[in-house]
Scaffold this active site. Structure first.
Site, PDB file in Angstrom:
ATOM      1  N   CYS A 137       3.394   1.475   2.747  1.00  0.00           N
ATOM      2  CA  CYS A 137       4.633   0.733   2.489  1.00  0.00           C
ATOM      3  C   CYS A 137       5.579   1.570   1.630  1.00  0.00           C
ATOM      4  O   CYS A 137       6.787   1.574   1.865  1.00  0.00           O
ATOM      5  CB  CYS A 137       4.324  -0.582   1.788  1.00  0.00           C
ATOM      6  SG  CYS A 137       3.270  -1.710   2.714  1.00  0.00           S
ATOM      7  N   ASP A 181      16.122  19.024 -31.817  1.00  0.00           N
ATOM      8  CA  ASP A 181      16.599  17.726 -32.276  1.00  0.00           C
ATOM      9  C   ASP A 181      17.345  16.974 -31.185  1.00  0.00           C
ATOM     10  O   ASP A 181      17.842  15.882 -31.403  1.00  0.00           O
ATOM     11  CB  ASP A 181      17.492  17.869 -33.514  1.00  0.00           C
ATOM     12  CG  ASP A 181      18.718  18.721 -33.250  1.00  0.00           C
ATOM     13  OD1 ASP A 181      18.995  18.996 -32.073  1.00  0.00           O
ATOM     14  OD2 ASP A 181      19.388  19.095 -34.221  1.00  0.00           O
ATOM     15  N   CYS A 216       0.834  -1.197   0.000  1.00  0.00           N
ATOM     16  CA  CYS A 216       0.000   0.000   0.000  1.00  0.00           C
ATOM     17  C   CYS A 216       0.869   1.248   0.000  1.00  0.00           C
ATOM     18  O   CYS A 216       2.104   1.174  -0.009  1.00  0.00           O
ATOM     19  CB  CYS A 216      -0.926   0.010   1.217  1.00  0.00           C
ATOM     20  SG  CYS A 216      -0.021   0.113   2.783  1.00  0.00           S
ATOM     21  N   ASP A 237      20.320  21.644 -29.644  1.00  0.00           N
ATOM     22  CA  ASP A 237      19.494  22.521 -28.819  1.00  0.00           C
ATOM     23  C   ASP A 237      19.551  22.142 -27.348  1.00  0.00           C
ATOM     24  O   ASP A 237      18.642  22.477 -26.587  1.00  0.00           O
ATOM     25  CB  ASP A 237      18.038  22.465 -29.310  1.00  0.00           C
ATOM     26  CG  ASP A 237      17.916  22.886 -30.761  1.00  0.00           C
ATOM     27  OD1 ASP A 237      18.283  24.027 -31.063  1.00  0.00           O
ATOM     28  OD2 ASP A 237      17.475  22.071 -31.577  1.00  0.00           O
ATOM     29  N   ASP A 255      12.468  24.723 -32.484  1.00  0.00           N
ATOM     30  CA  ASP A 255      13.634  25.013 -33.298  1.00  0.00           C
ATOM     31  C   ASP A 255      13.207  24.816 -34.752  1.00  0.00           C
ATOM     32  O   ASP A 255      12.233  24.110 -35.026  1.00  0.00           O
ATOM     33  CB  ASP A 255      14.776  24.064 -32.926  1.00  0.00           C
ATOM     34  CG  ASP A 255      15.978  24.247 -33.829  1.00  0.00           C
ATOM     35  OD1 ASP A 255      16.456  25.388 -33.933  1.00  0.00           O
ATOM     36  OD2 ASP A 255      16.410  23.256 -34.443  1.00  0.00           O
TER      37      ASP A 255
END
Length: 777
Positions: free
Chosen positions: A26, A667, A23, A671, A466
């Site tokens: 835990c 890409d 749960c 960038d 871009d």
């Protein structure tokens, strides 16, 4: 609003497997144990996949052993995730089978005891003529077997957690069944206490709890089905050349780089490799989502998991095991599933303290009804309960049917509170959705790096693109030609002269000649004029041919008429590369070369705008090129940025972030600074290139239209998480007061523990099923 990016530290990240979590409490306990270790900087635990993603401070894997020991000492069986992709695949299957059969055996025993308990009730009523089944010793024996058999693991784990001051769902269930059992045992041994015996309650409780957990586990298994399907893409064996003509089938795990494999039609590619011989079509849809196959020939790189469709190929092994594209993708998805969304932190904090609160409420309920409740409302004693689980068989009666003493009623309601509480639903609310979403996304070629990325993506307000390689395909191609009487001759001569050049424009012309299926001619006396063009003779032709810039060709004495000059000026505004082809006397034609737009760019941008997202273009390219492309795609000039250096892109992004969360699409290589500065870095590219990049969201393949789909998926995933949390919180807010007897004085309604345990199981199952209903489109 700007989100704080939680980028994974790839060099220091370790994935471990943890068993024994039931749960949200835990999960909270495990995270606390992990963070208490000096070598662990960050820890994110997933209840569904039973994994934890650790960021180590010193980056040394040797420190993991100490972490595993700490977890095992606290009752959570932990081990390191194997580095071998093939072994991991086999281990996952064995673990899944082992867990299934263990749970199935425990469930069969529990349900058999439940059936025998039901037969005992029929015997008490005289409907079955077997007196033994109706006796209290028989029911006491059933309850004892239930506790020492299928219920023993739950009780042991529950009390172990309680001793460690980290109560879990097992603690609540253990307290409930043991309270009912020992109260009944006391009533059986000392009848003078005048308590009812309810030995059927532990049997029914454990039966419903185990049934609920079995169904929950089956449903949770489906949440990881997409990831398992990815893992299954790698075949078990490969056809290895052991000599020039002899092929032997071997295990994929035994392969080494540099070896040669035979790939038959219909075979899946077992490793990352490069084609040495043959031509065939390769289905890459399983990794990138691309519907059309690629053509593979000598020199083509193939990724593991793709499918050979047509004919036999011979490939050289380049990468194996965990280094392959498929293994890296699976690793990224597993890491994403282990990293939680910020919204989950609230649920985990609540679930971590939930068991303490429920235990306190159960004690308060017990003392209230024992000392005060029955004095304020004496009618609740020995009042028939007409609604839930009402049955009475002498001394053996349902704990939720009638109470003859204040102590009996108090015991009944406190046990109901313990059993009906469900931190499981809270703990499962978020990770189930993240697991389903990231798994389904991976099948489409979209890799989210974590639950935090899913949440950020759902709240994006602006997207910055871009230009080169993102909105365009990123390489020059022939887009048009003009002033040519014979186009085939134009491209044949141009390609013949350019065949030895490495310039990108030369590649564009050669590709066009190949598409037109033109045979290249022999050349001689070829001279290259850097920055201008090429001059040379073609196939026994005495006159020289020229290919290059219009200005250079004119300087060589070739005259252009006024119409050609006007057309060239127009093309220059569009920022196309203009290449002239001429013989020694006249112009043969003009070739127009440009970086083409992606085929689906218009559709992708239109769909993004329909999602009310603000779009911009930031590029390092020249003003004319950016303005022409932006205006063509419907961007205003104030949404465009040109000739921007990396630091200038970052500054522009920071300005936009003042208005809301911003995503940057690039890409993934050039960038990188802008991707890091944005709230959500999105990289588009092929799997073998992009899997090593640091973007938050990776879109494999070349489909820009994947972007609106991925963002839409993130929004739907967050909606599912919100629904799950509302249900999980709402269920407990409504169910706990009813279990504590809120409706008993005025309406005579209460929840018996068997009904409470069934509702508890259903609450967890409903959360998982809601997550499974998540659809991509």
């Amino acid at each position: 609003m700007s989100y704080k990016k939680i980028a994974p530290n790839k060099n220091h990240s370790v994935l471990i497997e943890i068993d024994g979590m039931k749960c949200g409490g835990c999960v909270r306990t495990v995270e606390k144990i992990l963070l208490d270790q000096p070598s662990v900087q960050k820890a994110s635990v997933n209840l569904v996949t039973k994994t934890a993603c650790l960021d180590l401070k010193d980056g040394k894997g040797s420190q993991v052993d100490q972490v595993l020991i700490a977890l095992n000492n606290r009752g959570f069986i932990a081990k390191n995730r194997t580095n071998s992709f093939s072994d991991q695949k086999t281990a996952s299957e064995l673990i899944a089978q082992k867990n299934f059969w263990n749970q199935w055996k425990q469930l069969i025993i529990a349900l058999s005891l439940l059936i025998l308990s039901g037969l005992g009730h029929l015997a008490e009523n005289g409907q079955i003529d077997i007196q033994l089944l109706g006796t209290l010793p028989f029911h006491a024996t059933l309850a004892t077997v239930a506790l020492l058999g299928p219920g023993f693991a739950i009780i042991k784990a529950g009390f172990k957690s309680a001793i460690a001051f980290a109560p879990s769902m097992d603690t609540l269930v253990g307290l409930g069944v043991c309270s009912a059992y020992f109260a009944s045992l006391i009533a059986l041994i000392w009848p003078q206490v005048s308590w009812p015996c309810f030995f059927n309650e532990p049997v029914m409780l454990l039966g419903f709890v185990l049934l609920g957990r079995f169904l929950e586990e089956r449903a949770r298994f489906k949440t990881g089905k997409a990831l398992q399907e990815l893992i299954q893409l790698q075949p078990e064996t490969a056809r290895l050349f052991i000599s020039d003509n002899e092929v032997k089938e071997v295990r994929v795990g035994a392969l080494k780089p540099g070896e040669k494999l035979q790939l038959l039609a219909g075979d899946r590619v077992p490793v990352d490799g490069i084609v040495l011989e043959g031509n065939s079509a390769i289905d890459v849809s399983s990794l990138t989502g691309e519907p059309l196959p690629i053509n593979a020939s000598k020199g083509t790189e193939l990724s593991s998991g793709t499918l050979n469709l047509e004919s036999t190929l011979i490939i050289e092994v380049k990468k194996i095991g965990a280094e392959t594209a498929l293994a890296r993708i699976v690793g990224l998805v597993e890491e994403a599933q282990a990293r939680k969304a910020p919204i989950q932190r609230l649920a985990d904090r609540v679930a971590g303290r939930f068991c303490y609160g429920v235990t306190a409420l159960a004690l308060a309920t017990f003392f209230f009804w024992w000392q005060l409740g029955t004095k304020i409302w004496p009618e609740v004693i020995n009042t028939p309960n007409p609604i839930l689980m009402h049955h009475q068989h002498g001394l053996h009666m349902s704990l939720g049917a009638e109470a003859q003493t204040p102590l009996g009623l108090a015991l009944q309601l406190s046990i109901a509170v313990l059993v009906i509480a469900c931190p499981c639903a809270l703990g499962l609310a978020t990770p189930t959705v993240i697991t389903v979403a990231s798994g389904q996304a991976a099948k489409q070629g979209w890799l989210f790096r974590g639950g935090d990325v899913l949440e950020i993506a759902s709240n994006i307000k602006q997207i910055v693109f871009d230009k080169t390689g993102t909105l365009t395909i990123g390489r020059p191609l022939v887009v048009d030609y003009s002033n040519a009487n014979d186009p085939d001759k134009l491209f044949q001569i141009a390609a013949s002269l350019e065949k030895n050049s490495r310039h990108p424009i030369a590649h564009a012309i050669l590709q066009e000649a190949e598409n037109r299926e033109l045979k290249l001619l022999k050349t001689s006396n070829v001279i290259t004029y850097p920055g201008k063009g090429i001059k040379g003779k073609v196939q026994n032709n005495e006159s020289s041919f020229l290919i290059g810039t219009p200005e250079w060709i004119q300087s060589e004495g070739i005259k252009f008429d006024s119409k050609i000059i006007l057309d060239l000026e127009k093309r220059n505004i569009q920022h196309q590369s203009i290449i002239g082809v001429a013989d020694s006397q006249k112009l043969l034609g003009i070739i127009h070369i440009d970086d083409k737009l992606r085929k689906d760019v218009d559709i992708a941008l239109s769909r993004l705008r329909k999602q009310n997202l603000s779009l911009s273009i930031f590029s390092g390219d020249r003003k004319n090129a950016v303005k022409y492309l932006g205006n063509k795609l419907g961007f205003n000039n104030n949404q465009l940025g040109w000739q921007l250096l990396p630091n200038q892109k970052q500054n522009r992004l920071k300005e936009l972030q003042k208005e809301g969360a911003v995503a940057m699409v690039g890409d993934g290589i050039n960038d990188a600074p802008a991707l890091a500065a944005s709230d959500l870095g999105i990289a588009i590219g092929t799997g073998t290139q992009i899997a090593q990049e640091s973007a938050d969201l990776i879109l494999l393949g070349d489909k820009l239209e994947s972007l609106p789909d991925a963002i839409l998926l993130s929004k739907r995933a967050m909606k599912k998480i919100q629904q799950n949390l509302i249900w999980a919180f709402g269920y407990n807010i409504i169910a706990l007061p009813i279990a504590a007897g809120l409706l008993l004085p005025n309406f005579g309604l209460l929840l018996s523990p068997p009904i409470a345990s069934l509702l508890m199981a259903l609450s967890s199952i409903s959360v998982v099923l809601n997550a499974l209903s998540l659809k991509i489109k």
